[in-house]
Motif scaffolding. Structure first.
Motif, PDB file in Angstrom:
ATOM      1  N   ALA A  67     -20.661  17.486 -79.289  1.00 25.04           N
ATOM      2  CA  ALA A  67     -19.602  18.289 -79.918  1.00 25.04           C
ATOM      3  C   ALA A  67     -18.229  17.695 -79.614  1.00 25.04           C
ATOM      4  CB  ALA A  67     -19.686  19.726 -79.435  1.00 25.04           C
TER       5      ALA A  67
ATOM      6  N   TRP B 105     -17.632  14.736 -81.792  1.00 23.21           N
ATOM      7  CA  TRP B 105     -17.288  15.200 -83.152  1.00 23.21           C
ATOM      8  C   TRP B 105     -15.806  15.599 -83.211  1.00 23.21           C
ATOM      9  CZ3 TRP B 105     -15.421  19.893 -85.008  1.00 23.21           C
ATOM     10  CH2 TRP B 105     -15.420  20.044 -86.397  1.00 23.21           C
TER      11      TRP B 105
ATOM     12  N   ILE C 216     -23.642  20.113 -85.599  1.00 13.24           N
ATOM     13  CA  ILE C 216     -23.122  20.452 -84.262  1.00 13.24           C
ATOM     14  C   ILE C 216     -23.381  21.930 -83.984  1.00 13.24           C
ATOM     15  CG2 ILE C 216     -21.055  20.532 -82.801  1.00 13.24           C
ATOM     16  CD1 ILE C 216     -21.695  17.702 -83.695  1.00 13.24           C
ATOM     17  N   ARG C 217     -23.958  22.215 -82.798  1.00  9.18           N
ATOM     18  CA  ARG C 217     -24.190  23.620 -82.430  1.00  9.18           C
ATOM     19  C   ARG C 217     -22.875  24.259 -81.989  1.00  9.18           C
ATOM     20  NH1 ARG C 217     -29.218  24.884 -79.237  1.00  9.18           N
ATOM     21  NH2 ARG C 217     -27.616  25.530 -77.773  1.00  9.18           N
ATOM     22  N   TYR C 218     -22.695  25.504 -82.364  1.00 10.07           N
ATOM     23  CA  TYR C 218     -21.469  26.221 -81.970  1.00 10.07           C
ATOM     24  C   TYR C 218     -21.782  27.703 -81.816  1.00 10.07           C
ATOM     25  CZ  TYR C 218     -21.496  27.675 -86.855  1.00 10.07           C
ATOM     26  OH  TYR C 218     -21.878  28.205 -88.054  1.00 10.07           O
TER      27      TYR C 218
ATOM     28  N   LEU D 168     -17.466  25.295 -78.616  1.00  8.61           N
ATOM     29  CA  LEU D 168     -18.273  24.073 -78.685  1.00  8.61           C
ATOM     30  C   LEU D 168     -18.460  23.569 -77.277  1.00  8.61           C
ATOM     31  CD1 LEU D 168     -16.403  22.087 -81.505  1.00  8.61           C
ATOM     32  CD2 LEU D 168     -18.215  23.777 -81.758  1.00  8.61           C
TER      33      LEU D 168
ATOM     34  N   LEU E 260     -19.011  21.998 -89.229  1.00  8.65           N
ATOM     35  CA  LEU E 260     -19.859  21.844 -88.046  1.00  8.65           C
ATOM     36  C   LEU E 260     -21.339  21.821 -88.438  1.00  8.65           C
ATOM     37  CD1 LEU E 260     -17.898  24.256 -85.680  1.00  8.65           C
ATOM     38  CD2 LEU E 260     -18.387  21.852 -85.181  1.00  8.65           C
TER      39      LEU E 260
END
Ligand SMILES: Nc1ncnc2c1ncn2[C@@H]1O[C@H](COP(=O)(O)OP(=O)(O)OP(=O)(O)O)[C@@H](O)[C@H]1O
Ligand SMILES: [Mg+2]
Length: 312
Positions: free
Chosen positions: A248, A251, A289-291, A243, A284
């Motif tokens: 992120a 979060w 949220i981008r991961y 992340l 996520l």
């Protein structure tokens, strides 16, 4: 062979037992045990100053150990280091090519040292120029070579005596990806022909691609020794979620319960190591949220074993 005879175990090509080196009362190699088998590629990994070069120098008989037993190609070191060195090749951490000579002359000088003469010398030098893809640069002065060419020439030079073992200290440091791939190709060719390699590297990808087994060294001690795949299986969770960025991190900070993962965080980057990625990736995705989800690799093992702070 008598069927009741136990299968013969090949003698190691290099072995260190309880190897110790101290400089000014400081222990820089601290009871290292290593065994390298014929034909294998053995890697030494470790942070700067871990003791890799010192260990190689002791194996080669260039630095005397303070304690421990060493043998290379069946010869006790340092007592018979000269005899062992005639049968091995050395690629030092920093190039030691002669700047006053051309590419070909550098190889000729080494060939002379190993007693090659006339046609045999010419043939060997031509073969090595081809092996290192340096035929078109044979008459170039060393100053006209790129970093990759110098490294390939140093490798070619190390092979003049058709060694059974080649010892390489950071063979690809400072090279661009193309030049690095070229060296890997040369090293794979050597392995295929049965030559054993001992190499140090800071490139985990290099170690993972080339090495059959490797030792991770930290502060002069071996902290793990195995095949790259076994090290990954044994020391680290199989899934990694990466992340990054403030959203992120916010979060992550808002997670109140226990995360089903081991967390390593530095600034705006976080790595989550987990046995099962699905619960985390679902959470996520729900939060938008981008991961990045990737398999654990040798670098993860290296970071864990050489002392990066990890919060459980
Ligand atoms: N001749 C020397 N005299 C005093 N200290 C030395 C000598 N050679 C090495 N050292 C010290 O021993 C330690 C190990 O050095 P070594 O060169 O073996 O590390 P390395 O693992 O090869 O590091 P790098 O990845 O930076 O090449 C370092 O702290 C270094 O400063
Ligand atoms: Mg070094």
């Amino acid at each position: 062979m008598d069927p009741l005879d136990p299968p013969s175990i090949p003698a190691p090509i290099a072995q260190a037992q309880g190897l110790v080196k101290r400089y000014d009362g400081r222990t820089v190699v601290d009871h290292i045990d290593l065994t390298v088998q014929p034909g294998e590629c053995f890697g030494l990994l470790g942070p700067n100053g871990a003791g890799k070069t010192t260990t190689l120098r002791m194996l080669l008989g260039l630095t005397p150990p303070d304690e421990g037993a060493l043998s290379v190609l069946g010869e006790p070191i340092p007592e018979r280091a000269r005899e062992a060195r005639r049968r091995l090749g050395i690629v030092p951490q920093f190039d030691t090519l002669d700047p006053d000579f051309t590419v070909r002359e550098n190889l000729h000088t080494y060939a002379d040292y190993f007693g090659l003469k006339g046609r045999a010398r010419r043939q060997r030098v031509e073969d090595l120029l081809r092996f290192a893809s340096l035929e078109s640069r044979r008459d170039a002065p060393i100053s006209a070579l790129s970093g990759g060419m110098k490294r390939r020439l140093t490798l070619a030079r190390a092979l003049i005596n058709q060694p059974e073992l080649v010892v390489l200290d950071e063979p690809t440091t400072g090279l661009d990806p193309q030049a690095r791939h070229h060296i890997w190709q040369c090293l794979r060719g050597l392995l295929k022909s049965g030559t054993a390699l001992i190499l140090t590297t800071h490139y985990m990808e290099e170690a993972e691609r080339l090495c059959d087994r490797l030792a991770i060294i930290d502060r002069g001690r071996v902290v793990a020794q195995d095949s790259p795949q076994s090290l990954i299986r044994t020391h680290i969770e199989p899934h990694v979620l990466e992340l990054d960025g403030p959203t992120a991190m916010a979060w992550l900070d808002a997670q109140t319960g226990d995360l089903p993962a081991r967390l390593w965080r530095m600034g705006d980057l976080a790595l989550l190591y987990t046995l099962q990625a699905a619960p985390l990736t679902a959470a996520l995705e729900q939060a938008g949220i981008r991961y990045l989800h990737r398999p654990a690799n040798l670098e993860d093992v290296f970071m864990k074993l050489t002392g990066h702070e990890l919060r459980d």
